[in-house]
Design a protein around this motif. Structure first.
Motif, short mmCIF file in Angstrom:
data_model
loop_
_atom_site.label_atom_id
_atom_site.label_comp_id
_atom_site.label_asym_id
_atom_site.label_seq_id
_atom_site.Cartn_x
_atom_site.Cartn_y
_atom_site.Cartn_z
N LEU A 169 -24.93 35.74 135.50
CA LEU A 169 -25.52 37.01 135.12
C LEU A 169 -24.91 37.42 133.80
O LEU A 169 -23.70 37.56 133.69
CB LEU A 169 -25.25 38.08 136.18
N ILE A 170 -25.74 37.63 132.81
CA ILE A 170 -25.26 38.00 131.48
C ILE A 170 -25.17 39.51 131.39
O ILE A 170 -26.15 40.21 131.59
CB ILE A 170 -26.20 37.46 130.38
N LEU A 171 -24.00 40.02 131.06
CA LEU A 171 -23.75 41.45 130.98
C LEU A 171 -23.80 41.96 129.54
O LEU A 171 -23.74 43.16 129.32
CB LEU A 171 -22.38 41.79 131.57
N ASP A 172 -23.86 41.08 128.60
CA ASP A 172 -23.84 41.46 127.19
C ASP A 172 -25.14 42.17 126.84
O ASP A 172 -26.23 41.63 127.00
CB ASP A 172 -23.68 40.22 126.33
N ILE A 173 -25.02 43.39 126.37
CA ILE A 173 -26.19 44.20 126.04
C ILE A 173 -27.00 43.49 124.95
O ILE A 173 -26.47 43.05 123.96
CB ILE A 173 -25.77 45.60 125.58
N GLY A 174 -28.27 43.38 125.18
CA GLY A 174 -29.16 42.77 124.21
C GLY A 174 -29.48 41.32 124.48
O GLY A 174 -30.46 40.79 123.94
N PHE A 175 -28.70 40.65 125.33
CA PHE A 175 -28.96 39.24 125.56
C PHE A 175 -30.29 39.00 126.24
O PHE A 175 -31.05 38.13 125.84
CB PHE A 175 -27.84 38.57 126.37
N GLU A 176 -30.58 39.75 127.30
CA GLU A 176 -31.82 39.52 128.05
C GLU A 176 -33.05 39.70 127.16
O GLU A 176 -33.99 38.91 127.24
CB GLU A 176 -31.90 40.41 129.27
N ASN A 177 -33.06 40.71 126.29
CA ASN A 177 -34.17 40.90 125.37
C ASN A 177 -34.24 39.76 124.36
O ASN A 177 -35.32 39.25 124.05
CB ASN A 177 -34.06 42.24 124.64
N TRP A 178 -33.09 39.37 123.82
CA TRP A 178 -33.03 38.26 122.87
C TRP A 178 -33.55 36.99 123.54
O TRP A 178 -34.37 36.27 122.97
CB TRP A 178 -31.58 38.07 122.40
N PHE A 179 -33.09 36.74 124.75
CA PHE A 179 -33.47 35.53 125.49
C PHE A 179 -34.97 35.52 125.79
O PHE A 179 -35.63 34.50 125.65
CB PHE A 179 -32.65 35.47 126.78
N ALA A 180 -35.52 36.67 126.16
CA ALA A 180 -36.94 36.77 126.51
C ALA A 180 -37.83 36.60 125.29
O ALA A 180 -38.96 36.12 125.40
CB ALA A 180 -37.22 38.10 127.18
N THR A 181 -37.35 36.98 124.11
CA THR A 181 -38.18 36.89 122.91
C THR A 181 -38.14 35.52 122.26
O THR A 181 -38.92 35.25 121.35
CB THR A 181 -37.77 37.95 121.87
N ARG A 182 -37.25 34.66 122.69
CA ARG A 182 -37.19 33.31 122.13
C ARG A 182 -38.21 32.44 122.85
O ARG A 182 -38.32 32.47 124.07
CB ARG A 182 -35.79 32.70 122.28
N ASN A 183 -38.92 31.65 122.10
CA ASN A 183 -39.92 30.76 122.67
C ASN A 183 -39.26 29.41 122.90
O ASN A 183 -39.43 28.47 122.14
CB ASN A 183 -41.11 30.64 121.71
N MET A 184 -38.46 29.33 123.97
CA MET A 184 -37.66 28.14 124.24
C MET A 184 -38.08 27.52 125.57
O MET A 184 -37.72 28.05 126.62
CB MET A 184 -36.17 28.51 124.33
N PRO A 185 -38.83 26.44 125.55
CA PRO A 185 -39.16 25.81 126.83
C PRO A 185 -37.90 25.19 127.44
O PRO A 185 -37.18 24.45 126.78
CB PRO A 185 -40.18 24.74 126.46
N ALA A 186 -37.64 25.52 128.68
CA ALA A 186 -36.42 25.05 129.35
C ALA A 186 -36.38 23.53 129.41
O ALA A 186 -35.31 22.93 129.32
CB ALA A 186 -36.34 25.63 130.75
N THR A 187 -37.52 22.91 129.54
CA THR A 187 -37.55 21.46 129.69
C THR A 187 -37.52 20.71 128.37
O THR A 187 -37.72 19.50 128.34
CB THR A 187 -38.79 21.05 130.49
N ALA A 188 -37.27 21.40 127.28
CA ALA A 188 -37.19 20.74 125.98
C ALA A 188 -36.03 19.75 125.93
O ALA A 188 -36.08 18.76 125.20
CB ALA A 188 -37.05 21.76 124.86
N HIS A 189 -35.00 20.02 126.72
CA HIS A 189 -33.82 19.13 126.78
C HIS A 189 -33.40 18.95 128.23
O HIS A 189 -33.77 19.73 129.10
CB HIS A 189 -32.66 19.74 125.97
N SER A 190 -32.57 17.95 128.45
CA SER A 190 -32.10 17.66 129.81
C SER A 190 -30.88 18.50 130.16
O SER A 190 -30.24 19.10 129.30
CB SER A 190 -31.74 16.17 129.92
N ASN A 191 -30.52 18.49 131.43
CA ASN A 191 -29.33 19.19 131.89
C ASN A 191 -28.09 18.64 131.20
O ASN A 191 -27.19 19.40 130.82
CB ASN A 191 -29.19 19.07 133.42
#
Length: 137
Positions: free
Chosen positions: A50-72
């Motif tokens: 859980l990210i507590l840093d203010i602004g991270f969730e908005n920053w993360f949501a606005t990035r167009n980053m497909p999770a499957t672009a890279h492997s674990n």
């Protein structure tokens, strides 16, 4: 920010001690904080970041980053590098990196944790202007 790093370190430490039965229940926290909690089931340990840093969730949501672009393993390898550099900055007394992070390279935190943690480090670089890991172009 001091509290964010402390919480992150504390819960990575908890992850390392996940065999204790007292850590079975996840802790409920607000959306604007960072925390790694563990839940033990019969055979495996499940991690939640859980990210507590203010602004991270908005920053993360606005990035167009497909999770499957890279492997674990890609995200895990980068996270190991980021943690090493973070801890170097911490040991040098950098004001933003006030706490040591324990990240076990042999622990499988799962794809979702590694993916989100990787992007958290990128958020920190963008927010602070401090480059943790120099990436080749």
């Amino acid at each position: 920010m001091k509290h964010l790093l402390f919480i992150l370190v504390a819960f990575f430490t908890l992850a390392a001690c996940s065999s204790y039965t007292s850590f079975n229940q996840p802790e409920i926290v607000n959306d604007d904080t960072t925390e790694l909690t563990t839940k033990e089931s019969t055979d495996s340990t499940e991690y939640e970041l859980l990210i507590l840093d203010i602004g991270f969730e908005n920053w993360f949501a606005t990035r167009n980053m497909p999770a499957t672009a890279h492997s674990n393993s890609y995200y895990k390898n980068w996270n190991q590098r980021y943690v090493i550099e973070w801890n170097i900055k911490h040991s040098q007394g950098h004001p933003y990196f006030e706490n040591h992070i324990y990240y076990d390279p042999f622990e499988d935190y799962g794809f979702d944790i590694n993916y989100k943690l990787y992007h958290y480090f990128q958020f920190v670089e963008e927010k602070t202007g401090v480059i943790l890991v120099q990436r080749g172009k």
